[in-house]
Design a protein around this motif. Structure first.
Motif, PDB file in Angstrom:
ATOM      1  N   MET A 213      25.449  48.736  43.169  1.00 51.75           N
ATOM      2  CA  MET A 213      25.783  48.916  44.773  1.00 51.75           C
ATOM      3  C   MET A 213      27.266  48.338  45.247  1.00 51.75           C
ATOM      4  SD  MET A 213      21.980  48.644  46.061  1.00 51.75           S
ATOM      5  CE  MET A 213      22.413  48.767  47.976  1.00 51.75           C
ATOM      6  N   ILE A 214      27.416  47.176  44.627  1.00 49.40           N
ATOM      7  CA  ILE A 214      28.765  46.460  45.191  1.00 49.40           C
ATOM      8  C   ILE A 214      30.110  47.427  44.680  1.00 49.40           C
ATOM      9  CG2 ILE A 214      30.539  44.652  44.708  1.00 49.40           C
ATOM     10  CD1 ILE A 214      27.792  42.905  44.642  1.00 49.40           C
ATOM     11  N   LYS A 215      29.823  47.966  43.589  1.00 50.66           N
ATOM     12  CA  LYS A 215      30.976  48.790  42.995  1.00 50.66           C
ATOM     13  C   LYS A 215      31.074  49.969  43.743  1.00 50.66           C
ATOM     14  CE  LYS A 215      30.533  48.054  38.110  1.00 50.66           C
ATOM     15  NZ  LYS A 215      29.978  48.602  36.767  1.00 50.66           N
ATOM     16  N   GLY A 216      29.812  50.624  44.114  1.00 49.18           N
ATOM     17  CA  GLY A 216      30.005  51.823  45.111  1.00 49.18           C
ATOM     18  C   GLY A 216      30.368  51.436  46.420  1.00 49.18           C
ATOM     19  N   VAL A 217      30.490  50.420  47.102  1.00 53.48           N
ATOM     20  CA  VAL A 217      31.100  50.136  48.396  1.00 53.48           C
ATOM     21  C   VAL A 217      32.270  49.861  48.227  1.00 53.48           C
ATOM     22  CG1 VAL A 217      31.163  48.079  49.826  1.00 53.48           C
ATOM     23  CG2 VAL A 217      28.818  49.055  49.299  1.00 53.48           C
ATOM     24  N   LEU A 218      32.779  49.378  47.267  1.00 57.85           N
ATOM     25  CA  LEU A 218      34.137  48.783  46.993  1.00 57.85           C
ATOM     26  C   LEU A 218      34.791  50.243  46.482  1.00 57.85           C
ATOM     27  CD1 LEU A 218      34.099  45.802  45.039  1.00 57.85           C
ATOM     28  CD2 LEU A 218      34.595  45.950  47.541  1.00 57.85           C
ATOM     29  N   GLN A 219      34.441  50.987  45.983  1.00 55.06           N
ATOM     30  CA  GLN A 219      35.100  52.471  45.761  1.00 55.06           C
ATOM     31  C   GLN A 219      35.121  53.237  47.148  1.00 55.06           C
ATOM     32  OE1 GLN A 219      32.251  53.733  42.965  1.00 55.06           O
ATOM     33  NE2 GLN A 219      33.524  52.886  41.056  1.00 55.06           N
ATOM     34  N   SER A 220      34.024  53.076  47.779  1.00 55.87           N
ATOM     35  CA  SER A 220      34.197  53.755  49.208  1.00 55.87           C
ATOM     36  C   SER A 220      35.366  53.265  50.196  1.00 55.87           C
ATOM     37  CB  SER A 220      32.857  53.812  49.778  1.00 55.87           C
ATOM     38  OG  SER A 220      32.553  52.562  50.422  1.00 55.87           O
ATOM     39  N   LEU A 221      35.419  51.962  49.998  1.00 49.45           N
ATOM     40  CA  LEU A 221      36.487  51.203  50.691  1.00 49.45           C
ATOM     41  C   LEU A 221      37.938  51.582  50.301  1.00 49.45           C
ATOM     42  CD1 LEU A 221      34.862  47.859  51.810  1.00 49.45           C
ATOM     43  CD2 LEU A 221      34.977  49.780  53.241  1.00 49.45           C
ATOM     44  N   ALA A 222      37.915  51.707  48.769  1.00 56.99           N
ATOM     45  CA  ALA A 222      39.186  52.095  48.224  1.00 56.99           C
ATOM     46  C   ALA A 222      39.789  53.289  48.651  1.00 56.99           C
ATOM     47  CB  ALA A 222      39.180  51.752  46.801  1.00 56.99           C
ATOM     48  N   GLY A 223      38.691  54.277  48.693  1.00 58.48           N
ATOM     49  CA  GLY A 223      39.077  55.819  49.091  1.00 58.48           C
ATOM     50  C   GLY A 223      39.871  55.915  50.058  1.00 58.48           C
TER      51      GLY A 223
ATOM     52  N   GLN B  57      39.542  43.130  54.480  1.00 62.18           N
ATOM     53  CA  GLN B  57      40.577  43.616  54.708  1.00 62.18           C
ATOM     54  C   GLN B  57      41.374  43.899  53.437  1.00 62.18           C
ATOM     55  OE1 GLN B  57      40.010  39.751  56.281  1.00 62.18           O
ATOM     56  NE2 GLN B  57      38.560  41.128  57.200  1.00 62.18           N
ATOM     57  N   VAL B  58      42.206  45.022  53.657  1.00 57.18           N
ATOM     58  CA  VAL B  58      42.814  45.481  52.412  1.00 57.18           C
ATOM     59  C   VAL B  58      44.323  45.767  52.627  1.00 57.18           C
ATOM     60  CG1 VAL B  58      42.955  47.290  50.587  1.00 57.18           C
ATOM     61  CG2 VAL B  58      40.758  46.798  51.659  1.00 57.18           C
ATOM     62  N   GLN B  59      45.215  45.248  51.828  1.00 58.97           N
ATOM     63  CA  GLN B  59      46.403  45.299  51.967  1.00 58.97           C
ATOM     64  C   GLN B  59      47.207  45.653  50.751  1.00 58.97           C
ATOM     65  OE1 GLN B  59      48.085  41.700  53.793  1.00 58.97           O
ATOM     66  NE2 GLN B  59      48.061  42.482  55.749  1.00 58.97           N
ATOM     67  N   ASN B  60      48.031  46.710  50.761  1.00 60.33           N
ATOM     68  CA  ASN B  60      48.810  47.137  49.514  1.00 60.33           C
ATOM     69  C   ASN B  60      47.925  47.274  48.297  1.00 60.33           C
ATOM     70  OD1 ASN B  60      51.152  46.897  50.947  1.00 60.33           O
ATOM     71  ND2 ASN B  60      51.384  44.850  50.406  1.00 60.33           N
ATOM     72  N   GLY B  61      46.577  47.765  48.509  1.00 63.03           N
ATOM     73  CA  GLY B  61      45.758  48.217  47.230  1.00 63.03           C
ATOM     74  C   GLY B  61      44.903  47.129  46.874  1.00 63.03           C
TER      75      GLY B  61
ATOM     76  N   ASP C 116      41.264  48.718  42.352  1.00 64.53           N
ATOM     77  CA  ASP C 116      41.436  49.553  41.353  1.00 64.53           C
ATOM     78  C   ASP C 116      40.086  49.517  40.446  1.00 64.53           C
ATOM     79  OD1 ASP C 116      42.052  47.564  39.698  1.00 64.53           O
ATOM     80  OD2 ASP C 116      44.065  47.774  39.530  1.00 64.53           O
ATOM     81  N   GLU C 117      39.991  50.347  39.266  1.00 60.49           N
ATOM     82  CA  GLU C 117      38.706  50.090  38.494  1.00 60.49           C
ATOM     83  C   GLU C 117      38.591  48.725  38.123  1.00 60.49           C
ATOM     84  OE1 GLU C 117      38.397  53.275  35.801  1.00 60.49           O
ATOM     85  OE2 GLU C 117      36.651  52.668  34.750  1.00 60.49           O
ATOM     86  N   ASN C 118      39.386  48.079  37.513  1.00 63.38           N
ATOM     87  CA  ASN C 118      39.422  46.767  36.793  1.00 63.38           C
ATOM     88  C   ASN C 118      39.048  45.919  37.838  1.00 63.38           C
ATOM     89  OD1 ASN C 118      39.883  47.635  34.265  1.00 63.38           O
ATOM     90  ND2 ASN C 118      42.136  46.742  34.307  1.00 63.38           N
ATOM     91  N   GLY C 119      39.459  45.864  38.920  1.00 60.16           N
ATOM     92  CA  GLY C 119      39.329  44.935  39.991  1.00 60.16           C
ATOM     93  C   GLY C 119      37.994  45.057  40.528  1.00 60.16           C
ATOM     94  N   ILE C 120      37.467  46.561  40.777  1.00 61.11           N
ATOM     95  CA  ILE C 120      36.222  46.460  41.291  1.00 61.11           C
ATOM     96  C   ILE C 120      35.148  46.017  40.268  1.00 61.11           C
ATOM     97  CG2 ILE C 120      34.364  48.353  41.707  1.00 61.11           C
ATOM     98  CD1 ILE C 120      36.804  49.842  43.141  1.00 61.11           C
ATOM     99  N   ASN C 121      35.177  46.418  39.070  1.00 55.72           N
ATOM    100  CA  ASN C 121      34.334  45.957  37.950  1.00 55.72           C
ATOM    101  C   ASN C 121      34.400  44.586  37.834  1.00 55.72           C
ATOM    102  OD1 ASN C 121      33.583  48.678  37.043  1.00 55.72           O
ATOM    103  ND2 ASN C 121      35.240  48.435  35.632  1.00 55.72           N
ATOM    104  N   LYS C 122      35.634  43.584  38.082  1.00 57.86           N
ATOM    105  CA  LYS C 122      35.449  42.164  38.169  1.00 57.86           C
ATOM    106  C   LYS C 122      34.662  41.701  39.093  1.00 57.86           C
ATOM    107  CE  LYS C 122      39.065  38.679  39.085  1.00 57.86           C
ATOM    108  NZ  LYS C 122      40.373  38.344  39.191  1.00 57.86           N
TER     109      LYS C 122
END
Ligand SMILES: Cc1cc2nc3c(=O)[nH]c(=O)nc-3n(C[C@H](O)[C@H](O)[C@H](O)COP(=O)(O)OP(=O)(O)OC[C@H]3O[C@@H](n4cnc5c(N)ncnc54)[C@H](O)[C@@H]3O)c2cc1C
Ligand code: SF4
Length: 322
Positions: A312-322, A245-249, A281-287
Protein backbone atom coordinates in the motif's frame (compact mmCIF):
# COMPACT_ATOMS: atom_id res chain seq x y z
CA UNK A 1 -28.40 -5.02 31.69
CA UNK A 2 -30.65 -2.06 32.35
CA UNK A 3 -28.37 0.92 33.03
CA UNK A 4 -29.57 4.04 34.81
CA UNK A 5 -27.88 7.30 33.87
CA UNK A 6 -28.63 11.00 33.79
CA UNK A 7 -28.44 12.91 30.51
CA UNK A 8 -27.41 16.55 30.72
CA UNK A 9 -27.29 19.39 28.19
CA UNK A 10 -24.57 21.70 29.53
CA UNK A 11 -24.92 25.46 29.03
CA UNK A 12 -21.19 26.06 28.56
CA UNK A 13 -17.89 24.29 28.00
CA UNK A 14 -16.92 24.98 31.62
CA UNK A 15 -20.10 23.31 32.82
CA UNK A 16 -19.47 20.36 30.48
CA UNK A 17 -15.97 19.90 31.89
CA UNK A 18 -17.26 20.07 35.47
CA UNK A 19 -20.01 17.53 34.80
CA UNK A 20 -17.91 15.23 32.64
CA UNK A 21 -15.53 14.54 35.52
CA UNK A 22 -18.11 12.11 36.93
CA UNK A 23 -19.46 10.78 33.66
CA UNK A 24 -18.80 10.51 29.95
CA UNK A 25 -19.11 13.09 27.25
CA UNK A 26 -21.59 12.11 24.58
CA UNK A 27 -21.21 13.33 21.00
CA UNK A 28 -22.88 11.25 18.25
CA UNK A 29 -23.18 8.25 20.55
CA UNK A 30 -22.34 5.77 17.77
CA UNK A 31 -19.55 4.16 19.80
CA UNK A 32 -20.53 5.01 23.35
CA UNK A 33 -24.05 3.57 23.12
CA UNK A 34 -22.63 0.32 21.70
CA UNK A 35 -20.20 0.10 24.61
CA UNK A 36 -23.05 0.66 27.08
CA UNK A 37 -25.24 -1.95 25.39
CA UNK A 38 -22.33 -4.42 25.48
CA UNK A 39 -21.88 -3.80 29.22
CA UNK A 40 -18.38 -2.35 28.71
CA UNK A 41 -19.12 1.28 29.64
CA UNK A 42 -21.28 2.19 32.64
CA UNK A 43 -21.40 5.99 32.84
CA UNK A 44 -23.72 7.38 35.49
CA UNK A 45 -23.99 10.62 33.56
CA UNK A 46 -23.89 11.50 29.87
CA UNK A 47 -22.88 15.08 29.08
CA UNK A 48 -24.26 15.96 25.68
CA UNK A 49 -21.60 17.93 23.76
CA UNK A 50 -24.08 18.66 20.96
CA UNK A 51 -25.53 21.31 23.25
CA UNK A 52 -22.32 23.32 22.56
CA UNK A 53 -22.52 24.56 18.95
CA UNK A 54 -19.19 26.41 19.35
CA UNK A 55 -17.49 23.01 18.89
CA UNK A 56 -18.92 22.66 15.39
CA UNK A 57 -16.85 25.11 13.36
CA UNK A 58 -14.47 24.45 10.46
CA UNK A 59 -12.15 27.48 10.16
CA UNK A 60 -9.00 28.24 8.21
CA UNK A 61 -6.80 31.14 9.24
CA UNK A 62 -3.98 32.38 7.06
CA UNK A 63 -0.64 31.21 8.43
CA UNK A 64 -2.28 29.31 11.30
CA UNK A 65 -3.86 26.42 9.44
CA UNK A 66 -7.10 24.64 10.05
CA UNK A 67 -9.22 24.40 13.15
CA UNK A 68 -11.73 21.58 13.05
CA UNK A 69 -14.27 21.58 15.87
CA UNK A 70 -14.58 18.28 17.71
CA UNK A 71 -18.31 18.12 16.93
CA UNK A 72 -17.89 18.37 13.15
CA UNK A 73 -19.35 15.19 11.69
CA UNK A 74 -17.38 12.78 9.50
CA UNK A 75 -19.78 13.55 6.68
CA UNK A 76 -19.10 17.29 6.95
CA UNK A 77 -15.36 16.58 6.76
CA UNK A 78 -15.79 14.24 3.79
CA UNK A 79 -17.90 16.73 1.84
CA UNK A 80 -16.00 19.94 2.60
CA UNK A 81 -14.65 21.21 -0.73
CA UNK A 82 -11.75 23.15 0.82
CA UNK A 83 -10.57 19.98 2.59
CA UNK A 84 -11.00 17.90 -0.56
CA UNK A 85 -8.77 20.36 -2.41
CA UNK A 86 -6.10 21.27 0.15
CA UNK A 87 -6.20 18.49 2.78
CA UNK A 88 -7.47 15.50 0.81
CA UNK A 89 -6.17 12.95 3.36
CA UNK A 90 -8.71 14.36 5.86
CA UNK A 91 -11.73 14.18 3.57
CA UNK A 92 -10.65 10.78 2.21
CA UNK A 93 -10.27 9.32 5.72
CA UNK A 94 -13.61 10.77 6.84
CA UNK A 95 -15.36 9.54 3.69
CA UNK A 96 -13.99 6.01 4.11
CA UNK A 97 -15.04 5.60 7.76
CA UNK A 98 -18.14 3.60 8.66
CA UNK A 99 -21.42 3.94 6.69
CA UNK A 100 -23.16 7.09 5.36
CA UNK A 101 -25.67 6.90 8.23
CA UNK A 102 -22.92 6.67 10.85
CA UNK A 103 -20.89 9.44 9.18
CA UNK A 104 -23.92 11.74 9.44
CA UNK A 105 -23.93 11.33 13.20
CA UNK A 106 -20.37 10.35 14.23
CA UNK A 107 -18.10 13.25 15.12
CA UNK A 108 -14.41 13.96 14.78
CA UNK A 109 -13.81 14.00 18.56
CA UNK A 110 -15.74 10.76 19.02
CA UNK A 111 -13.88 9.12 16.17
CA UNK A 112 -10.53 9.93 17.79
CA UNK A 113 -11.71 8.63 21.18
CA UNK A 114 -13.58 5.49 20.09
CA UNK A 115 -12.58 2.28 21.84
CA UNK A 116 -10.97 -0.73 20.10
CA UNK A 117 -12.92 -3.27 18.09
CA UNK A 118 -11.07 -6.41 19.31
CA UNK A 119 -13.88 -8.99 19.42
CA UNK A 120 -12.75 -10.33 22.79
CA UNK A 121 -12.87 -6.81 24.23
CA UNK A 122 -16.30 -6.16 22.70
CA UNK A 123 -17.51 -9.62 23.75
CA UNK A 124 -17.97 -11.31 27.06
CA UNK A 125 -14.28 -11.79 27.86
CA UNK A 126 -12.61 -10.34 30.91
CA UNK A 127 -9.38 -9.57 29.08
CA UNK A 128 -6.40 -7.46 30.11
CA UNK A 129 -7.90 -4.26 28.64
CA UNK A 130 -10.97 -4.75 30.83
CA UNK A 131 -8.83 -5.25 33.93
CA UNK A 132 -8.51 -9.05 33.63
CA UNK A 133 -5.30 -11.04 33.60
CA UNK A 134 -5.12 -12.43 30.04
CA UNK A 135 -5.10 -11.40 26.42
CA UNK A 136 -7.34 -13.86 24.57
CA UNK A 137 -6.17 -12.66 21.15
CA UNK A 138 -2.51 -13.52 21.66
CA UNK A 139 -3.16 -17.24 21.10
CA UNK A 140 -6.68 -16.88 19.70
CA UNK A 141 -8.33 -15.24 16.68
CA UNK A 142 -5.76 -12.59 15.82
CA UNK A 143 -6.06 -12.08 12.06
CA UNK A 144 -6.95 -8.37 12.51
CA UNK A 145 -4.71 -7.56 15.44
CA UNK A 146 -1.49 -5.58 15.56
CA UNK A 147 1.90 -6.58 14.20
CA UNK A 148 3.94 -3.98 16.06
CA UNK A 149 3.71 -2.16 19.40
CA UNK A 150 1.64 -4.86 21.12
CA UNK A 151 2.80 -5.76 24.60
CA UNK A 152 0.31 -7.90 26.48
CA UNK A 153 -2.57 -6.41 24.43
CA UNK A 154 -2.66 -6.56 20.61
CA UNK A 155 -5.45 -4.20 19.57
CA UNK A 156 -5.25 -1.95 16.54
CA UNK A 157 -6.51 1.58 16.93
CA UNK A 158 -9.75 1.83 14.92
CA UNK A 159 -9.81 5.55 13.99
CA UNK A 160 -9.19 6.40 10.34
CA UNK A 161 -9.14 10.13 11.17
CA UNK A 162 -6.27 9.67 13.61
CA UNK A 163 -4.05 8.15 10.90
CA UNK A 164 -4.64 11.02 8.46
CA UNK A 165 -4.17 13.63 11.21
CA UNK A 166 -0.95 11.99 12.38
CA UNK A 167 0.57 12.24 8.89
CA UNK A 168 -0.49 15.91 8.80
CA UNK A 169 1.13 16.51 12.23
CA UNK A 170 -2.09 17.79 13.77
CA UNK A 171 -2.48 18.93 17.35
CA UNK A 172 -5.44 18.49 19.67
CA UNK A 173 -6.88 21.33 21.72
CA UNK A 174 -7.99 19.82 25.00
CA UNK A 175 -9.95 21.63 27.70
CA UNK A 176 -10.31 20.26 31.19
CA UNK A 177 -10.34 21.00 34.91
CA UNK A 178 -6.70 22.15 34.66
CA UNK A 179 -7.38 24.57 31.78
CA UNK A 180 -6.46 24.24 28.13
CA UNK A 181 -3.60 22.26 26.64
CA UNK A 182 -2.39 21.71 23.09
CA UNK A 183 -1.09 18.23 22.44
CA UNK A 184 0.46 16.78 19.27
CA UNK A 185 -1.69 13.86 18.17
CA UNK A 186 1.51 11.78 18.20
CA UNK A 187 1.42 12.11 22.03
CA UNK A 188 -2.30 11.45 22.48
CA UNK A 189 -2.49 7.66 22.26
CA UNK A 190 -1.19 5.22 24.87
CA UNK A 191 0.68 2.01 24.10
CA UNK A 192 -0.19 -1.15 26.08
CA UNK A 193 3.31 -1.18 27.56
CA UNK A 194 2.42 2.08 29.34
CA UNK A 195 -1.15 1.15 30.30
CA UNK A 196 -3.17 -1.63 28.64
CA UNK A 197 -6.51 -0.38 30.02
CA UNK A 198 -6.74 3.04 28.32
CA UNK A 199 -6.20 4.23 24.76
CA UNK A 200 -5.60 7.96 25.29
CA UNK A 201 -4.01 10.35 27.76
CA UNK A 202 -7.33 12.15 28.37
CA UNK A 203 -7.90 12.74 32.09
CA UNK A 204 -11.34 12.72 33.76
CA UNK A 205 -13.31 15.78 32.66
CA UNK A 206 -11.03 16.58 29.71
CA UNK A 207 -12.71 17.26 26.38
CA UNK A 208 -11.17 17.60 22.92
CA UNK A 209 -12.50 20.93 21.71
CA UNK A 210 -10.81 21.08 18.30
CA UNK A 211 -8.12 19.69 16.05
CA UNK A 212 -5.49 22.07 14.68
CA UNK A 213 -3.92 21.09 11.38
CA UNK A 214 -0.90 23.16 10.35
CA UNK A 215 -0.92 24.78 6.92
CA UNK A 216 1.08 22.42 4.70
CA UNK A 217 4.21 23.72 2.93
CA UNK A 218 3.78 24.76 -0.71
CA UNK A 219 3.96 21.71 -2.97
CA UNK A 220 2.66 19.32 -0.29
CA UNK A 221 0.36 16.53 -1.24
CA UNK A 222 -1.63 14.33 1.07
CA UNK A 223 -3.50 11.09 0.56
CA UNK A 224 -5.26 8.45 2.68
CA UNK A 225 -5.90 4.90 1.48
CA UNK A 226 -7.46 2.02 3.31
CA UNK A 227 -7.73 -1.69 2.70
CA UNK A 228 -10.87 -3.30 4.06
CA UNK A 229 -12.27 -6.75 3.66
CA UNK A 230 -15.77 -5.72 2.66
CA UNK A 231 -16.36 -3.00 0.09
CA UNK A 232 -18.42 -0.77 2.40
CA UNK A 233 -18.47 0.39 6.04
CA UNK A 234 -15.64 -1.65 7.39
CA UNK A 235 -12.73 -0.77 9.64
CA UNK A 236 -9.26 -0.66 8.08
CA UNK A 237 -7.32 -3.90 7.87
CA UNK A 238 -4.39 -1.62 7.03
CA UNK A 239 -4.44 2.08 6.15
CA UNK A 240 -1.75 4.47 4.93
CA UNK A 241 -1.80 8.26 5.14
CA UNK A 242 0.93 10.34 3.56
CA UNK A 243 1.52 14.09 3.68
CA UNK A 244 4.67 14.68 1.69
CA UNK A 245 6.58 17.45 0.00
CA UNK A 246 8.25 16.59 -3.31
CA UNK A 247 10.91 18.69 -5.01
CA UNK A 248 12.75 17.82 -8.23
CA UNK A 249 11.43 14.26 -8.18
CA UNK A 250 12.55 13.50 -4.62
CA UNK A 251 10.82 13.68 -1.25
CA UNK A 252 11.95 16.74 0.67
CA UNK A 253 9.84 16.37 3.82
CA UNK A 254 6.66 15.09 5.40
CA UNK A 255 5.36 11.96 7.07
CA UNK A 256 3.71 8.62 6.40
CA UNK A 257 1.40 7.21 9.09
CA UNK A 258 0.02 3.67 9.23
CA UNK A 259 -3.28 2.38 10.60
CA UNK A 260 -4.37 -1.18 11.37
CA UNK A 261 -0.87 -2.31 12.33
CA UNK A 262 -0.38 -1.09 15.92
CA UNK A 263 -2.37 -0.31 19.08
CA UNK A 264 -1.95 3.39 18.23
CA UNK A 265 -1.87 5.20 14.88
CA UNK A 266 1.69 4.36 13.90
CA UNK A 267 4.62 6.52 12.82
CA UNK A 268 7.19 3.92 11.81
CA UNK A 269 10.60 5.48 12.61
CA UNK A 270 12.69 3.71 10.00
CA UNK A 271 10.12 4.34 7.29
CA UNK A 272 9.91 8.04 8.10
CA UNK A 273 13.70 8.37 8.37
CA UNK A 274 14.00 6.93 4.86
CA UNK A 275 11.71 9.50 3.25
CA UNK A 276 13.69 12.76 3.02
CA UNK A 277 16.06 12.83 0.05
CA UNK A 278 14.76 9.61 -1.53
CA UNK A 279 13.80 9.84 -5.20
CA UNK A 280 10.22 9.01 -6.12
CA UNK A 281 11.31 6.55 -8.79
CA UNK A 282 10.97 2.76 -8.77
CA UNK A 283 14.14 2.15 -6.75
CA UNK A 284 13.35 4.88 -4.25
CA UNK A 285 9.77 3.72 -3.80
CA UNK A 286 10.88 0.11 -3.26
CA UNK A 287 13.48 1.26 -0.74
CA UNK A 288 10.95 3.28 1.24
CA UNK A 289 8.35 0.47 1.24
CA UNK A 290 10.95 -2.09 2.37
CA UNK A 291 11.92 0.12 5.31
CA UNK A 292 8.41 -0.12 6.80
CA UNK A 293 7.60 -2.42 9.72
CA UNK A 294 11.05 -4.01 9.82
CA UNK A 295 10.60 -4.52 13.57
CA UNK A 296 7.16 -6.13 13.20
CA UNK A 297 6.46 -9.24 15.27
CA UNK A 298 3.27 -10.63 13.75
CA UNK A 299 1.00 -13.00 15.65
CA UNK A 300 0.11 -16.41 14.24
CA UNK A 301 -2.57 -15.19 11.77
CA UNK A 302 -1.59 -11.66 10.77
CA UNK A 303 1.82 -11.73 9.07
CA UNK A 304 0.05 -10.74 5.83
CA UNK A 305 -0.34 -7.20 7.22
CA UNK A 306 3.38 -6.45 6.80
CA UNK A 307 3.31 -7.31 3.09
CA UNK A 308 0.00 -5.52 2.63
CA UNK A 309 1.26 -2.33 4.31
CA UNK A 310 4.43 -2.27 2.19
CA UNK A 311 2.43 -2.74 -1.02
CA UNK A 312 0.00 0.00 0.00
CA UNK A 313 2.91 2.37 0.71
CA UNK A 314 4.23 1.65 -2.79
CA UNK A 315 0.83 2.44 -4.28
CA UNK A 316 0.57 5.71 -2.34
CA UNK A 317 4.05 6.83 -3.40
CA UNK A 318 3.37 5.92 -7.04
CA UNK A 319 0.20 8.01 -6.93
CA UNK A 320 2.10 10.98 -5.47
CA UNK A 321 4.88 10.58 -8.06
CA UNK A 322 2.46 10.52 -10.98
C1 LIG B 1 -20.55 -0.39 12.13
C2 LIG B 1 -19.48 0.64 12.41
C3 LIG B 1 -18.46 0.80 11.47
C4 LIG B 1 -17.47 1.75 11.71
N1 LIG B 1 -16.45 1.89 10.82
C5 LIG B 1 -15.46 2.79 11.07
C6 LIG B 1 -14.38 2.95 10.18
O1 LIG B 1 -14.29 2.30 9.15
N2 LIG B 1 -13.43 3.86 10.49
C7 LIG B 1 -13.47 4.62 11.62
O2 LIG B 1 -12.59 5.45 11.84
N3 LIG B 1 -14.49 4.49 12.49
C8 LIG B 1 -15.48 3.61 12.23
N4 LIG B 1 -16.50 3.47 13.11
C9 LIG B 1 -16.50 4.26 14.32
C10 LIG B 1 -17.28 5.53 14.16
O3 LIG B 1 -16.63 6.35 13.22
C11 LIG B 1 -17.29 6.16 15.54
O4 LIG B 1 -18.22 5.40 16.30
C12 LIG B 1 -17.71 7.60 15.55
O5 LIG B 1 -16.85 8.40 14.79
C13 LIG B 1 -17.67 8.09 16.98
O6 LIG B 1 -18.17 9.40 17.00
P1 LIG B 1 -19.38 9.77 17.97
O7 LIG B 1 -19.53 11.24 17.86
O8 LIG B 1 -20.58 8.95 17.67
O9 LIG B 1 -18.74 9.37 19.36
P2 LIG B 1 -19.46 8.90 20.71
O10 LIG B 1 -19.96 7.51 20.56
O11 LIG B 1 -20.40 9.94 21.20
O12 LIG B 1 -18.17 8.91 21.66
C14 LIG B 1 -17.14 7.96 21.50
C15 LIG B 1 -16.16 8.14 22.67
O13 LIG B 1 -15.48 9.37 22.55
C16 LIG B 1 -15.70 10.20 23.67
N5 LIG B 1 -15.80 11.55 23.13
C17 LIG B 1 -16.64 11.96 22.15
N6 LIG B 1 -16.36 13.24 21.83
C18 LIG B 1 -15.35 13.63 22.62
C19 LIG B 1 -14.59 14.83 22.77
N7 LIG B 1 -14.85 15.92 22.02
N8 LIG B 1 -13.61 14.90 23.70
C20 LIG B 1 -13.34 13.81 24.47
N9 LIG B 1 -13.99 12.64 24.37
C21 LIG B 1 -14.98 12.54 23.45
C22 LIG B 1 -16.98 9.65 24.33
O14 LIG B 1 -17.02 9.90 25.72
C23 LIG B 1 -16.85 8.18 24.01
O15 LIG B 1 -15.99 7.57 24.95
C24 LIG B 1 -17.52 2.55 12.89
C25 LIG B 1 -18.55 2.39 13.82
C26 LIG B 1 -19.53 1.43 13.58
C27 LIG B 1 -20.61 1.27 14.62
S1 SF4 C 1 -5.93 -7.67 22.23
FE1 SF4 C 1 -6.29 -6.36 24.02
S2 SF4 C 1 -8.47 -5.98 23.94
FE2 SF4 C 1 -8.09 -7.81 22.68
S3 SF4 C 1 -8.23 -9.61 24.04
FE3 SF4 C 1 -6.12 -8.97 24.06
S4 SF4 C 1 -6.00 -7.60 25.87
FE4 SF4 C 1 -8.16 -7.73 25.29
Amino acid sequence: MNQQFEYINPQSLDEAVKLAGQGSVYAGGTDLLGLMKNDIAHPQRLVNLKALPELKAVERQKGKGLRLGALVTLNELAENEMLQKDFPAISQAAGSAASPQLRNVGTLGGNLCQRPRCWYFRGDFDCLRKGGATCFAMDGENKYHCVVGGDGCYIVHPSDMAVALLALEAKLEIYGPGGQRLLPISHFYVLPEDDPTVETVLQPGEIITSVIVPEQPVGSRSVFVKFRERSAWDFAVVSVAAALQVQNGAISGGKIALGGVAPVPWLDKKLNNTLAGTALDENGINKIAASALTDAEPLEQNGYKVILARNMIKGVLQSLAG
